[in-house]
Design an enzyme around this catalytic site. Structure first.
Site, PDB file in Angstrom:
ATOM      1  N   ASP A 295      16.070 -11.172  -6.798  1.00 16.70           N
ATOM      2  CA  ASP A 295      15.704 -11.852  -8.048  1.00 16.70           C
ATOM      3  C   ASP A 295      16.250 -13.284  -8.049  1.00 16.70           C
ATOM      4  O   ASP A 295      16.036 -14.040  -8.999  1.00 16.70           O
ATOM      5  CB  ASP A 295      16.127 -11.053  -9.294  1.00 16.70           C
ATOM      6  CG  ASP A 295      17.605 -10.817  -9.386  1.00 16.70           C
ATOM      7  OD1 ASP A 295      18.354 -11.222  -8.463  1.00 16.70           O
ATOM      8  OD2 ASP A 295      18.055 -10.219 -10.401  1.00 16.70           O
ATOM      9  N   SER A 296      16.889 -13.682  -6.944  1.00 13.55           N
ATOM     10  CA  SER A 296      17.201 -15.098  -6.721  1.00 13.55           C
ATOM     11  C   SER A 296      15.922 -15.932  -6.759  1.00 13.55           C
ATOM     12  O   SER A 296      15.982 -17.150  -6.884  1.00 13.55           O
ATOM     13  CB  SER A 296      17.910 -15.291  -5.373  1.00 13.55           C
ATOM     14  OG  SER A 296      17.199 -14.662  -4.327  1.00 13.55           O
TER      15      SER A 296
ATOM     16  N   ASP B 163      15.063  -6.201  -5.665  1.00 10.44           N
ATOM     17  CA  ASP B 163      15.916  -6.233  -6.848  1.00 10.44           C
ATOM     18  C   ASP B 163      15.201  -5.695  -8.081  1.00 10.44           C
ATOM     19  O   ASP B 163      14.060  -6.079  -8.359  1.00 10.44           O
ATOM     20  CB  ASP B 163      16.349  -7.676  -7.154  1.00 10.44           C
ATOM     21  CG  ASP B 163      17.678  -8.021  -6.531  1.00 10.44           C
ATOM     22  OD1 ASP B 163      18.532  -7.125  -6.396  1.00 10.44           O
ATOM     23  OD2 ASP B 163      17.861  -9.202  -6.179  1.00 10.44           O
TER      24      ASP B 163
ATOM     25  N   LYS C 293      17.298  -2.253  -5.531  1.00 11.20           N
ATOM     26  CA  LYS C 293      18.692  -2.700  -5.644  1.00 11.20           C
ATOM     27  C   LYS C 293      19.016  -2.986  -7.098  1.00 11.20           C
ATOM     28  O   LYS C 293      18.218  -3.614  -7.797  1.00 11.20           O
ATOM     29  CB  LYS C 293      18.909  -3.950  -4.783  1.00 11.20           C
ATOM     30  CG  LYS C 293      20.301  -4.563  -4.927  1.00 11.20           C
ATOM     31  CD  LYS C 293      20.640  -5.516  -3.804  1.00 11.20           C
ATOM     32  CE  LYS C 293      20.315  -6.965  -4.037  1.00 11.20           C
ATOM     33  NZ  LYS C 293      20.896  -7.574  -5.250  1.00 11.20           N
TER      34      LYS C 293
ATOM     35  N   GLU D 127      22.526  -3.943  -9.896  1.00  9.99           N
ATOM     36  CA  GLU D 127      23.851  -4.563  -9.909  1.00  9.99           C
ATOM     37  C   GLU D 127      24.859  -3.776 -10.744  1.00  9.99           C
ATOM     38  O   GLU D 127      24.494  -3.139 -11.724  1.00  9.99           O
ATOM     39  CB  GLU D 127      23.746  -6.001 -10.449  1.00  9.99           C
ATOM     40  CG  GLU D 127      22.885  -6.895  -9.569  1.00  9.99           C
ATOM     41  CD  GLU D 127      22.834  -8.354 -10.023  1.00  9.99           C
ATOM     42  OE1 GLU D 127      23.537  -8.733 -10.996  1.00  9.99           O
ATOM     43  OE2 GLU D 127      22.071  -9.117  -9.397  1.00  9.99           O
TER      44      GLU D 127
ATOM     45  N   GLU E  18      29.063  -9.329  -2.880  1.00 16.06           N
ATOM     46  CA  GLU E  18      28.847 -10.786  -2.959  1.00 16.06           C
ATOM     47  C   GLU E  18      30.114 -11.506  -3.419  1.00 16.06           C
ATOM     48  O   GLU E  18      30.696 -11.153  -4.462  1.00 16.06           O
ATOM     49  CB  GLU E  18      27.678 -11.072  -3.940  1.00 16.06           C
ATOM     50  CG  GLU E  18      27.396 -12.566  -4.088  1.00 16.06           C
ATOM     51  CD  GLU E  18      26.058 -12.870  -4.759  1.00 16.06           C
ATOM     52  OE1 GLU E  18      25.269 -11.934  -5.012  1.00 16.06           O
ATOM     53  OE2 GLU E  18      25.813 -14.061  -5.034  1.00 16.06           O
TER      54      GLU E  18
HETATM   55  O1  KIV Z   1      18.817 -11.972  -5.466  1.00 16.08           O
HETATM   56  C1  KIV Z   1      19.292 -12.133  -4.332  1.00 16.08           C
HETATM   57  O2  KIV Z   1      18.796 -12.893  -3.494  1.00 16.08           O
HETATM   58  C2  KIV Z   1      20.488 -11.364  -4.012  1.00 16.08           C
HETATM   59  C3  KIV Z   1      21.281 -11.823  -2.818  1.00 16.08           C
HETATM   60  C4  KIV Z   1      21.950 -13.093  -3.129  1.00 16.08           C
HETATM   61  C5  KIV Z   1      22.215 -10.776  -2.333  1.00 16.08           C
HETATM   62  O3  KIV Z   1      20.821 -10.445  -4.677  1.00 16.08           O
END
Ligand code: KIV
Length: 265
Positions: free
Chosen positions: A45-46, A84, A113, A115, A183
């Protein structure tokens, strides 16, 4: 070439072969990563920050994640695709399961994924896993909690915080998570969690002792606007994007990356 499975990642942890991961958000980059032999493509989600230009991941939606996951799936043959779950898409077990199913069925994700690692998150992980959907945890600097954390800062530096991250990691494993992203934590903490857990630990700003490494693709290409301490521009010395990605893969496999200057104490 066969598709990377969680069993293969477990074997790599056991044998000490480093697992290599990068983010991708579209088919073209996914193909470059796949052909370079990357084991895990993370549709992170970056994308809210590097594609949408926002200053956090908080506005990313399920539709965004499904849209980009479909593109990545189109460009990938070999790598595992971890996706994510966006902010507020896993507030309770029923909602989380329904959204995890969408990421698999509509997007084509292999693993979802999410958090943090408190008890309610572990219940959600247990619920998703009980429906045969593999889950990756994410601890340390968890960007969806950025307001609570007060910024993008190293986590787990004081003994109480370090102990809590380790307890959360063990709880996520016990809940059925197949792997964990750590992280921005001190390398010594990441090393100790990596050796205690049976599941693979993939680090970003978490030192060289993790079972694998993940970075944001735009960071290794030097186009994110700033270079985080834990990242490196691999394009500067390369002839092409393909060459930069292959150099990153080799550097992680050989243990040359992350070097001391990319790590936190
Ligand atoms: O969203 C993302 O790209 C991430 C990485 C920074 C691990 O969760």
């Amino acid at each position: 070439m066969t598709k990377i499975s969680t069993t293969r990642l477990d074997e790599m942890k056991a044998s000490g072969e480093k697992i290599v991961s990068l983010t991708a958000y579209d088919a073209s980059f996914a193909t470059v990563l796949d052909e370079a032999g990357i084991e895990i493509i993370l549709v992170g989600d970056s994308l809210g920050m590097v594609l949408h230009g926002e200053d956090s991941t908080l506005n990313v939606t399920m539709e965004d994640m499904i849209y980009h996951t479909r593109q990545v799936v189109t460009g990938t043959r070999h790598a595992m695709i971890v996706v994510d779950m966006p902010y507020k898409s896993y507030l309770n077990p029923a909602q989380a399961l329904s959204n995890a199913k969408r990421l698999l069925n509509e997007g084509g994700a292999d693993v979802v994924k999410l958090e943090r690692g408190e008890q309610n998150i572990c219940e959600i992980v247990r619920h998703i896993v009980s429906h045969d959907i593999p889950v990756c945890g994410h601890l340390g600097l968890t960007p969806q909690s950025i307001e609570e954390l007060g910024g993008y800062k190293v986590q787990g530096r004081d003994p109480a915080a370090a102990k809590q991250i380790k307890l959360d990691a063990l709880a996520l494993q016990e809940a059925g998570a197949s792997m964990l992203v750590l992280e921005c934590v001190p390398s010594s903490l990441a090393a100790s969690i990596t050796s205690e857990l049976g599941i693979p630990v993939i680090g970003i700003g978490a030192g060289a002792e993790c079972d694998g490494q993940v970075l944001v693709i735009y960071d290794i290409l030097g186009i994110s606007g700033h270079q985080a301490k834990f990242s490196k521009d691999f394009l500067g010395a390369a002839h092409s994007i393909q060459d930069a990605v292959k150099t990153y893969v080799s550097a992680v496999k050989s243990g040359d990356f992350p070097a001391i200057e990319h790590q936190f104490s």
